[in-house]
Design a protein around this motif. Structure first.
Motif, PDB file in Angstrom:
ATOM      1  N   GLU A  71       0.833  -1.202   0.000  1.00 54.54           N
ATOM      2  CA  GLU A  71       0.000   0.000   0.000  1.00 54.54           C
ATOM      3  C   GLU A  71       0.866   1.249   0.000  1.00 54.54           C
ATOM      4  OE1 GLU A  71      -2.565  -0.365   3.327  1.00 54.54           O
ATOM      5  OE2 GLU A  71      -4.117  -1.490   2.251  1.00 54.54           O
ATOM      6  N   GLU A  72       2.054   1.140   0.534  1.00 54.26           N
ATOM      7  CA  GLU A  72       2.951   2.289   0.630  1.00 54.26           C
ATOM      8  C   GLU A  72       4.043   2.261  -0.436  1.00 54.26           C
ATOM      9  OE1 GLU A  72       4.513   2.052   4.531  1.00 54.26           O
ATOM     10  OE2 GLU A  72       2.586   2.327   5.535  1.00 54.26           O
ATOM     11  N   LYS A  73       3.904   1.367  -1.424  1.00 49.59           N
ATOM     12  CA  LYS A  73       4.928   1.220  -2.455  1.00 49.59           C
ATOM     13  C   LYS A  73       4.342   1.499  -3.835  1.00 49.59           C
ATOM     14  CE  LYS A  73       8.196  -0.302   0.339  1.00 49.59           C
ATOM     15  NZ  LYS A  73       7.500   0.017   1.599  1.00 49.59           N
ATOM     16  N   ASP A  74       5.238   1.790  -4.756  1.00 47.90           N
ATOM     17  CA  ASP A  74       4.883   1.964  -6.166  1.00 47.90           C
ATOM     18  C   ASP A  74       4.965   0.577  -6.800  1.00 47.90           C
ATOM     19  OD1 ASP A  74       4.735   2.484  -8.878  1.00 47.90           O
ATOM     20  OD2 ASP A  74       5.978   4.293  -8.778  1.00 47.90           O
ATOM     21  N   THR A  75       3.857  -0.124  -6.857  1.00 48.52           N
ATOM     22  CA  THR A  75       3.870  -1.516  -7.335  1.00 48.52           C
ATOM     23  C   THR A  75       4.304  -1.611  -8.790  1.00 48.52           C
ATOM     24  OG1 THR A  75       1.505  -1.406  -7.868  1.00 48.52           O
ATOM     25  CG2 THR A  75       2.105  -2.234  -5.688  1.00 48.52           C
ATOM     26  N   GLU A  76       3.952  -0.630  -9.606  1.00 49.35           N
ATOM     27  CA  GLU A  76       4.356  -0.681 -11.009  1.00 49.35           C
ATOM     28  C   GLU A  76       5.874  -0.601 -11.141  1.00 49.35           C
ATOM     29  OE1 GLU A  76       3.282   1.401 -15.323  1.00 49.35           O
ATOM     30  OE2 GLU A  76       2.825   2.456 -13.454  1.00 49.35           O
ATOM     31  N   LEU A  77       6.500   0.223 -10.297  1.00 50.14           N
ATOM     32  CA  LEU A  77       7.946   0.368 -10.344  1.00 50.14           C
ATOM     33  C   LEU A  77       8.641  -0.894  -9.832  1.00 50.14           C
ATOM     34  CD1 LEU A  77      10.424   2.234 -10.791  1.00 50.14           C
ATOM     35  CD2 LEU A  77      10.173   2.938  -8.393  1.00 50.14           C
ATOM     36  N   LEU A  78       8.121  -1.485  -8.754  1.00 48.10           N
ATOM     37  CA  LEU A  78       8.785  -2.621  -8.122  1.00 48.10           C
ATOM     38  C   LEU A  78       8.437  -3.958  -8.769  1.00 48.10           C
ATOM     39  CD1 LEU A  78       8.536  -1.720  -4.326  1.00 48.10           C
ATOM     40  CD2 LEU A  78      10.404  -1.281  -5.922  1.00 48.10           C
ATOM     41  N   LEU A  79       7.256  -4.060  -9.350  1.00 50.40           N
ATOM     42  CA  LEU A  79       6.816  -5.338  -9.904  1.00 50.40           C
ATOM     43  C   LEU A  79       6.776  -5.351 -11.427  1.00 50.40           C
ATOM     44  CD1 LEU A  79       3.893  -6.024  -7.393  1.00 50.40           C
ATOM     45  CD2 LEU A  79       6.213  -6.970  -7.323  1.00 50.40           C
ATOM     46  N   GLY A  80       6.951  -4.187 -12.045  1.00 47.64           N
ATOM     47  CA  GLY A  80       6.917  -4.131 -13.496  1.00 47.64           C
ATOM     48  C   GLY A  80       5.543  -3.862 -14.056  1.00 47.64           C
ATOM     49  N   THR A  81       4.526  -4.009 -13.257  1.00 47.04           N
ATOM     50  CA  THR A  81       3.155  -3.722 -13.672  1.00 47.04           C
ATOM     51  C   THR A  81       2.360  -3.317 -12.442  1.00 47.04           C
ATOM     52  OG1 THR A  81       1.200  -4.625 -14.795  1.00 47.04           O
ATOM     53  CG2 THR A  81       2.420  -6.114 -13.379  1.00 47.04           C
ATOM     54  N   ALA A  82       1.358  -2.474 -12.635  1.00 47.64           N
ATOM     55  CA  ALA A  82       0.558  -1.998 -11.501  1.00 47.64           C
ATOM     56  C   ALA A  82      -0.315  -3.139 -10.984  1.00 47.64           C
ATOM     57  CB  ALA A  82      -0.302  -0.816 -11.917  1.00 47.64           C
ATOM     58  N   VAL A  83      -0.150  -3.463  -9.715  1.00 37.85           N
ATOM     59  CA  VAL A  83      -0.924  -4.531  -9.077  1.00 37.85           C
ATOM     60  C   VAL A  83      -1.607  -3.946  -7.852  1.00 37.85           C
ATOM     61  CG1 VAL A  83      -0.861  -6.811  -8.004  1.00 37.85           C
ATOM     62  CG2 VAL A  83       0.719  -6.267  -9.867  1.00 37.85           C
ATOM     63  N   ALA A  84      -2.909  -4.189  -7.737  1.00 38.93           N
ATOM     64  CA  ALA A  84      -3.638  -3.692  -6.572  1.00 38.93           C
ATOM     65  C   ALA A  84      -3.099  -4.363  -5.312  1.00 38.93           C
ATOM     66  CB  ALA A  84      -5.128  -3.975  -6.729  1.00 38.93           C
ATOM     67  N   PRO A  85      -2.747  -3.599  -4.277  1.00 42.64           N
ATOM     68  CA  PRO A  85      -2.183  -4.180  -3.053  1.00 42.64           C
ATOM     69  C   PRO A  85      -3.067  -5.251  -2.419  1.00 42.64           C
ATOM     70  CG  PRO A  85      -1.889  -1.806  -3.059  1.00 42.64           C
ATOM     71  CD  PRO A  85      -2.769  -2.124  -4.218  1.00 42.64           C
ATOM     72  N   GLU A  86      -4.400  -5.092  -2.562  1.00 43.64           N
ATOM     73  CA  GLU A  86      -5.288  -6.065  -1.910  1.00 43.64           C
ATOM     74  C   GLU A  86      -5.170  -7.466  -2.507  1.00 43.64           C
ATOM     75  OE1 GLU A  86      -7.776  -3.348  -4.661  1.00 43.64           O
ATOM     76  OE2 GLU A  86      -6.252  -3.135  -3.075  1.00 43.64           O
ATOM     77  N   LEU A  87      -4.563  -7.588  -3.689  1.00 40.03           N
ATOM     78  CA  LEU A  87      -4.367  -8.922  -4.264  1.00 40.03           C
ATOM     79  C   LEU A  87      -3.355  -9.740  -3.475  1.00 40.03           C
ATOM     80  CD1 LEU A  87      -4.331  -8.299  -8.138  1.00 40.03           C
ATOM     81  CD2 LEU A  87      -6.142  -9.321  -6.742  1.00 40.03           C
ATOM     82  N   PHE A  88      -2.553  -9.068  -2.659  1.00 42.53           N
ATOM     83  CA  PHE A  88      -1.542  -9.779  -1.861  1.00 42.53           C
ATOM     84  C   PHE A  88      -2.098 -10.172  -0.489  1.00 42.53           C
ATOM     85  CE2 PHE A  88       0.933  -7.042  -4.746  1.00 42.53           C
ATOM     86  CZ  PHE A  88       1.657  -8.010  -5.394  1.00 42.53           C
ATOM     87  N   CYS A  89      -3.362 -10.470  -0.444  1.00 45.60           N
ATOM     88  CA  CYS A  89      -3.977 -10.887   0.821  1.00 45.60           C
ATOM     89  C   CYS A  89      -3.528 -12.304   1.163  1.00 45.60           C
ATOM     90  CB  CYS A  89      -5.504 -10.819   0.721  1.00 45.60           C
ATOM     91  SG  CYS A  89      -6.205 -11.917  -0.518  1.00 45.60           S
ATOM     92  N   ASP A  90      -3.732 -12.705   2.417  1.00 45.26           N
ATOM     93  CA  ASP A  90      -3.284 -14.017   2.885  1.00 45.26           C
ATOM     94  C   ASP A  90      -3.932 -15.151   2.098  1.00 45.26           C
ATOM     95  OD1 ASP A  90      -1.760 -12.686   4.686  1.00 45.26           O
ATOM     96  OD2 ASP A  90      -3.065 -13.058   6.415  1.00 45.26           O
ATOM     97  N   PHE A 515      21.413   3.049  -0.120  1.00 49.56           N
ATOM     98  CA  PHE A 515      20.205   3.503  -0.821  1.00 49.56           C
ATOM     99  C   PHE A 515      19.011   3.606   0.133  1.00 49.56           C
ATOM    100  CE2 PHE A 515      22.906   1.597  -4.029  1.00 49.56           C
ATOM    101  CZ  PHE A 515      22.830   2.509  -5.068  1.00 49.56           C
ATOM    102  N   ALA A 516      19.295   3.704   1.428  1.00 48.69           N
ATOM    103  CA  ALA A 516      18.220   3.705   2.428  1.00 48.69           C
ATOM    104  C   ALA A 516      17.274   4.893   2.272  1.00 48.69           C
ATOM    105  CB  ALA A 516      18.812   3.679   3.833  1.00 48.69           C
ATOM    106  N   GLY A 517      17.762   6.015   1.773  1.00 45.33           N
ATOM    107  CA  GLY A 517      16.920   7.210   1.685  1.00 45.33           C
ATOM    108  C   GLY A 517      16.363   7.504   0.311  1.00 45.33           C
ATOM    109  N   MET A 518      16.379   6.536  -0.582  1.00 49.10           N
ATOM    110  CA  MET A 518      15.903   6.772  -1.952  1.00 49.10           C
ATOM    111  C   MET A 518      14.389   6.936  -1.962  1.00 49.10           C
ATOM    112  SD  MET A 518      18.610   6.848  -3.843  1.00 49.10           S
ATOM    113  CE  MET A 518      18.113   6.575  -5.532  1.00 49.10           C
ATOM    114  N   MET A 519      13.937   8.123  -2.374  1.00 48.83           N
ATOM    115  CA  MET A 519      12.511   8.429  -2.484  1.00 48.83           C
ATOM    116  C   MET A 519      12.188   8.794  -3.934  1.00 48.83           C
ATOM    117  SD  MET A 519      11.166   8.202   0.613  1.00 48.83           S
ATOM    118  CE  MET A 519       9.666   9.164   0.482  1.00 48.83           C
ATOM    119  N   VAL A 520      11.019   8.341  -4.392  1.00 44.35           N
ATOM    120  CA  VAL A 520      10.586   8.600  -5.768  1.00 44.35           C
ATOM    121  C   VAL A 520       9.333   9.469  -5.745  1.00 44.35           C
ATOM    122  CG1 VAL A 520       9.786   7.568  -7.927  1.00 44.35           C
ATOM    123  CG2 VAL A 520      11.564   6.429  -6.578  1.00 44.35           C
ATOM    124  N   ILE A 521       9.338  10.531  -6.574  1.00 43.98           N
ATOM    125  CA  ILE A 521       8.174  11.399  -6.721  1.00 43.98           C
ATOM    126  C   ILE A 521       7.439  10.990  -7.993  1.00 43.98           C
ATOM    127  CG2 ILE A 521       7.363  13.766  -6.968  1.00 43.98           C
ATOM    128  CD1 ILE A 521       9.963  14.686  -5.670  1.00 43.98           C
TER     129      ILE A 521
END
Length: 554
Positions: A71-90, A515-521
């Motif tokens: 929810e606090e991440k840019d899923t498209e940037l990290l996963l290569g495609t935009a994924v709704a966070p709720e899909l990662f439910c248990d 890279f601990a402080g890397m922030m993306v706008i």
């Protein structure tokens, strides 16, 4: 200057995770898993595993509140495609793990590892094998599990907890290519035998036939069945001969007595430190006979003696001295009425130290005995007779203790590379055996509380899949570290290490802190870094073989 509508801007924390994603992309992680695991779910198995790997290497507990994590991440940037966070439910993750288990975790990891060997040109000819125990909390009374979670020999020093074992086969020092979970009470000796049974099949996947690789394992490998299995499978091996074998004591004693060592010197590049001196090695070639066959034995002496062995020697010397002190006390309390009797007793006492690690320095003291009363004034006191007493002193025998200390610093490498002295000299085999520390560090990674705080899954099948996630995470972790080390070595340069000091041994953890402080706008489809990349960060990116665009381009 145009006014910027900050309401349309979002700030997300990237840290080092885009680099992890780039390495996963090089491994074709998502595509490989999706090809092997058939699924019709909205969340593909490959994407689920990538998400869990990113979560694991972020320093959090994997599989725990993954929805909140993204929810606090840019899923498209990290996963290569935009994924709704709720899909990662248990529920979705649990179903995905069940499907992965049905296909086989070993099958998936073997293919991912094969990708790594090809893409990163990893040398698979030197194999390191070992096992470790993973302790768990709870009863874990499961029905028909793939492996038993039970009590066993705990390598965590927690015999009060149930456990399961993880075995790992690594190449190029610490790159894992095979991993499996086993019963908590499984024997390392048995696991070595099981791997040897199938090792030809595993290595043929990497284009290697028997005789093209060397199998390195700890002393648990040395059993009649394992030695026989190595011969049948034509597997070259390197291990450590257990001290429980008489042949081990024989060749060590022989080497120390002959004193014909050839110097190897230090293996570490680090300089001497007052509290941690560099170990220096020397060795002697020999052979041993085990179960009717002759094997190559390399007796190695290390200046960094095993402290436990020396403590054992100290206890032995203390007990040995105590026994002599008792004999000397009894001998010194007796008086002899003639010198000849005292000499006979002295010889007997000295002979009692023949098999001791001490020697007795003694002399005969002549003691006058006088009658009762005071002597007359001005007249000398005349003794009635003389008695003879033994005066003793116990000294350590250096000619006996020194070999004992030298033997304590020795161990024996065992191999069936009997005729390969020129191709595999003793110093190279010692370096190869010492590379076993790489796999031990891998186990530290798997047990690191920052990586995985506890095993909380109540299905052994899902614990096995969690093991797969951790192995893939470890593989990426080591590949990043390997890339940086090769860059530093190949370019004869350094990277900025701890406290801005230059280092020739960068680690993956060291990189993550940079890279601990890397922030993306993010503004619509446009992304940019909140701050320009610093010079030392750019150095790390070059060493890792990635560009700064990984932080702004999905």
């Amino acid at each position: 200057m145009k006014n910027i509508n900050t309401d349309q801007m979002t700030f997300t924390e990237a840290r080092h995770l885009p680099i992890v994603k780039q390495y996963a992309k090089r491994l074709h992680l998502v595509e490989t898993i999706n090809r092997i695991v058939d699924s019709q779910m909205d969340l593909s198995p490959g994407m689920a595993v990538l998400a869990m790997v990113l979560d694991t290497l972020s320093g959090r507990t994997p599989l725990y509140r993954l929805t909140e994590f993204f929810e606090e991440k840019d899923t498209e940037l990290l996963l290569g495609t935009a994924v709704a966070p709720e899909l990662f439910c248990d529920t979705n993750l649990g179903r995905t793990m069940d499907k992965i288990y049905e296909v086989g975790t070993m099958k998936i990891f073997s293919q991912v590892a094969q990708n790594a060997i090809v893409v990163f040109s990893v040398n698979p000819r030197r194999l390191n094998f070992d096992t470790t125990s993973i302790s768990v909390y709870g009863d874990y009374n499961l029905e028909n599990p793939p492996f038993q979670i039970t009590y066993g020999h705990s390598k965590d020093k927690r015999p009060d907890l149930k456990q399961f074992l993880i075995s790992m086969l690594c190449v190029d020092r610490n790159i894992p290519i095979l991993g499996a979970t086993h019963d908590g009470n499984a024997s390392d000796k048995t696991l070595n035998n099981e791997l040897l049974t199938n090792i030809s099949k595993h290595m043929s996947q990497h284009g290697l036939s028997p005789g093209a690789y060397v199998y390195v394992a700890d002393s648990a490998f040395v059993t009649p069945k394992n030695l026989e299995k190595a011969e049948k499978t034509e597997t070259w091996f390197l291990s450590r001969l257990p001290a429980t074998y008489d042949e081990c004591a024989r060749v060590i004693t022989q080497a120390v007595k002959a004193d014909r060592w050839f110097e190897i010197g230090p293996l570490a590049d680090e300089p001497d430190r007052p509290k941690r001196p560099t170990a220096y090695y020397k060795a002697v070639e020999s052979t041993v006979d085990l179960y009717g066959k002759t094997y190559r034995a390399i007796v190695v002496h290390s200046s960094a003696h095993d402290k436990r062995r020396h403590k054992r020697i100290d206890r032995l010397l203390k007990e040995d001295r105590k026994q002599l002190e008792q004999l000397c006390k009894e001998a010194g309390s007796s008086a002899f009425f003639c010198h000849a009797d005292a000499e006979a007793a002295l010889e007997k006492l000295i002979r009692s130290a023949d098999k001791s690690y001490h020697q007795i320095a003694a002399q005969i003291e002549k003691v006058p005995k006088y009658g009762r009363g005071r002597p007359a004034k001005g007249k000398p006191r005349t003794p009635l007779h003389y008695e003879y007493m033994l005066v003793t002193k116990i000294l350590e025998a250096p000619e006996k203790v020194a070999p004992l200390r030298d033997q304590a610093g020795c161990f024996v490498l065992l191999s069936n590379l009997v005729e390969q002295h020129e191709e595999c000299p003793a110093d190279e085999l010692l370096k190869l055996y010492k590379s076993q520390i790489g796999i031990e560090k891998n186990f530290s990674f798997l047990k690191d509380p920052v990586i995985v705080n506890s095993i909380f899954l109540k299905k052994a099948e899902r614990i096995e899949v969690l093991g797969l996630v951790l192995l893939i995470s470890l593989l990426i972790w080591r590949l990043m570290e390997r890339s940086m080390r090769l860059y530093v070595e190949g370019n004869d340069c350094t990277l900025t290490g701890w406290e801005r000091r230059p280092t020739k041994k960068p680690t993956a953890f060291m990189m993550t802190t940079k890279f601990a402080g890397m922030m993306v706008i993010t503004m619509g489809r446009h992304r940019q870094l909140a701050r320009p990349i610093k010079d030392y960060q750019r150095e790390y990116l070059v060493a890792l073989g990635v560009t700064a665009e990984v932080f702004t381009e999905p």
